[in-house]
Design an enzyme around this catalytic site. Structure first.
Site, PDB file in Angstrom:
ATOM      1  N   CYS A   1       1.921  -2.952  -2.391  1.00  0.00           N
ATOM      2  CA  CYS A   1       0.689  -2.384  -2.311  1.00  0.00           C
ATOM      3  C   CYS A   1      -0.118  -3.405  -3.133  1.00  0.00           C
ATOM      4  O   CYS A   1      -1.357  -3.648  -2.809  1.00  0.00           O
ATOM      5  CB  CYS A   1       0.512  -1.059  -2.812  1.00  0.00           C
TER       6      CYS A   1
ATOM      7  N   HIS B   1      -6.082   0.153  -6.424  1.00  0.00           N
ATOM      8  CA  HIS B   1      -5.416  -0.938  -7.229  1.00  0.00           C
ATOM      9  C   HIS B   1      -6.337  -2.265  -7.171  1.00  0.00           C
ATOM     10  O   HIS B   1      -7.005  -2.773  -6.367  1.00  0.00           O
ATOM     11  CB  HIS B   1      -4.224  -1.533  -6.556  1.00  0.00           C
TER      12      HIS B   1
END
Lengths: 355, 355
Positions: free
Chosen positions: B131, B258
């Site tokens: 990710c 993120h």
């Protein structure tokens, strides 16, 4: 026996002021009078310095009479006005604002890097660097002395208290409202709707469950004042006017403790073992680096601690002569109050030796 | 008209699985059967895919019969066992685990960088990158095509949901306990004492009001698996085997999203204006870069959003041909589910064209 010097804390009522009072109380025996000074609004307030209860005096032309060393912690524009007033009275001023930091006639002092600069103060003013810069300097100074620092890329993780009482209270208020509500900040449960626009102050956006890539004011070409401070102040303190610096500063939902990821390149070959040896012996640096036992620096472990912590030290895989590491410091301690106290200690010893 | 292909979601019950079901529902018309598969423990569960209610089937050798494309979201060791079983049945597997990513016979696909690689899958397996890596790739791919990417230094700010349900629930439970209690995490009010050791799981330390410079497991020389993934997977997806990468990964108290600070150096001269032009036109990239109006990417604004966001783009002051920027992506969307869906779309079109 020599006369004991008199010290003033100017801006005694703030978050940093309260830590200044605690630190001064610890070394109370070194000083004659301790005087607390703040804006007229706070004058008359009773504040503790160890066992003593002192009355805050309003800042004004005469309030510095008899003071030898004054710690200033005021907004830039207020320091700009009052620091020269105190200095003109012969007070040695250690100023935490940004106003005088880049003045070539004002030394910018961190005792781990350039303690000797404290004695060379043609204006009677010594500047205290930015909290983010100060968290880096002890580690950088030690590594620079051994390996020769050439360049660094730095990303910060800065605590709410870097914005003072207002920042800290805003974070707590946001956390109070968000609490542990399951799902807040996930799809279909917009944190902005939960908090509302009132919580955009003072960070410009909610900080709870978020990170905000903006610390300080906007400057030219998309930089923030904080990012430029990390570059310019590091160069000045380390005496490396050509140091290459890339800095991005980010606010994170932490109460106290500024963290930084550093990628640093040196003139000579580096090893982790030699970096460990250098840093284990360095003043103002705690080497906290045993990752497999979950030993590395973190903001919650930096709170109230003197000095700085460094860990996660790795040799760069793809870059010659380079290290990656993680640095943390209590932004109110080494990042502000403690560094000012340490600089005052240098000046006190110098002045006492002259008596 | 061509037969509609059948698709399976393997690991349908997790945080990413629920997003997979939502995304598949949006393009339901493209598929014949949609089959939900999970561990035996979850078999029989009824889950929604849009308006349909489907029964979860237990993973096993026969459960892949008739399936054309399967999305796998399972722990590494479970993928290692079951992905080859499905592939042996002729299913094209798009696997989110780390297990096959660096296999030279398994393409690692992000459609913004290397869509053509999806068709070259000698094992019938396509891997989905980490990710953190996926949040970077669309921006890097576009800048690389224009300027030639040479090196990058990356620092991450990773959300709790990167650790799945367990991570997200741990963060909420910690915030519930800490709440907005004034002063927690400041001097004399130790967060570790407030939370107690029970809250060290799953991050190894409390995450509320803290940042934890450890994501993934420990590898040689002090690196984490996550840091090495950012390096190795970026090299593979971008087709730049000599790309120099310095990566440090840090967990922050954010639910979803993120973020990453990037310092990137290119082969040719860069300007912010040209980078803006390139990124405004890039697929999978939202240019969010008007800092003076407080427009920049942040995790809370990335939640549930497709693609990636990039902003705070600055020309490096001291490094030639270099840019600083800030990238954010929903780690459950582009960082996982959405990228898998986009890769499946490439395969579906290829297989349909062959009919």
């Amino acid at each position: 026996m020599a006369r004991k010097l008199n010290v003033a804390i100017v801006g005694a009522t703030g978050v940093v002021g309260s830590i200044m009072r605690r630190l001064i109380a610890k070394e109370r025996g070194n000083w004659g009078e301790v005087r607390l000074i703040a804006s007229a609004r706070s004058a008359g307030k009773q504040l503790e310095v160890g066992d003593e209860v002192l009355t805050v005096q309003a800042i004004g032309p005469d309030v510095f009479d008899g003071i030898d060393i004054a710690h200033f912690d005021l907004p830039d524009e207020v320091s700009a006005e009052w620091v020269p007033v105190a200095a003109a009275k012969g007070v040695v001023v250690i100023d935490k604002s940004a106003y005088f930091r880049m003045d070539p006639e004002v030394p910018l002092v961190c005792r781990e890097a350039n303690p000797g600069d404290a004695a060379n103060r043609p204006k009677g003013i010594i500047a205290n660097a930015n909290c983010t810069t100060l968290a880096l300097i002890p580690t950088l100074a030690a590594l620079n002395e051994r390996f020769g620092l050439v360049s660094m890329s730095v990303a910060s993780y800065q605590a709410a208290s870097g914005s003072g009482k207002e920042g800290l209270e805003a974070l707590y208020a946001q956390l109070q409202k968000v609490g542990g509500a399951e799902g807040v900040g996930t799809a279909g449960n917009d944190l902005r709707l939960v908090l509302g626009e009132e919580f955009n102050a003072p960070f410009g956006a909610p900080l709870a469950l978020n990170v905000v890539p903006k610390v300080g004011g906007w400057r030219e070409d998309g930089w923030t004042s904080e990012e430029l401070k990390v570059r310019n102040e590091s160069r000045k303190i380390l005496g490396l006017p050509d140091l290459k610096v890339a800095s991005t500063c980010v606010r994170v939902p932490v109460a106290v403790g500024h963290s930084q990821v550093v990628h640093a390149t040196f003139a000579s070959e580096v090893t982790v073992a030699e970096a460990h040896r250098v840093l284990a012996a360095a003043e103002g640096v705690d080497l906290v680096d045993d990752p497999e036992n979950m030993v590395f620096p973190m903001p919650i472990d930096s709170v109230g601690r003197g000095g700085t912590q460094v860990g996660r030290i790795r040799q760069s895989i793809d870059f010659p002569n380079s290290l990656e590491f993680f640095v943390v410091a209590d932004n109110l301690m080494k990042g502000a109050a403690l560094n000012s106290i340490e600089t005052a200690d240098l000046v006190r010893r110098e002045l006492e030796a002259q008596q």
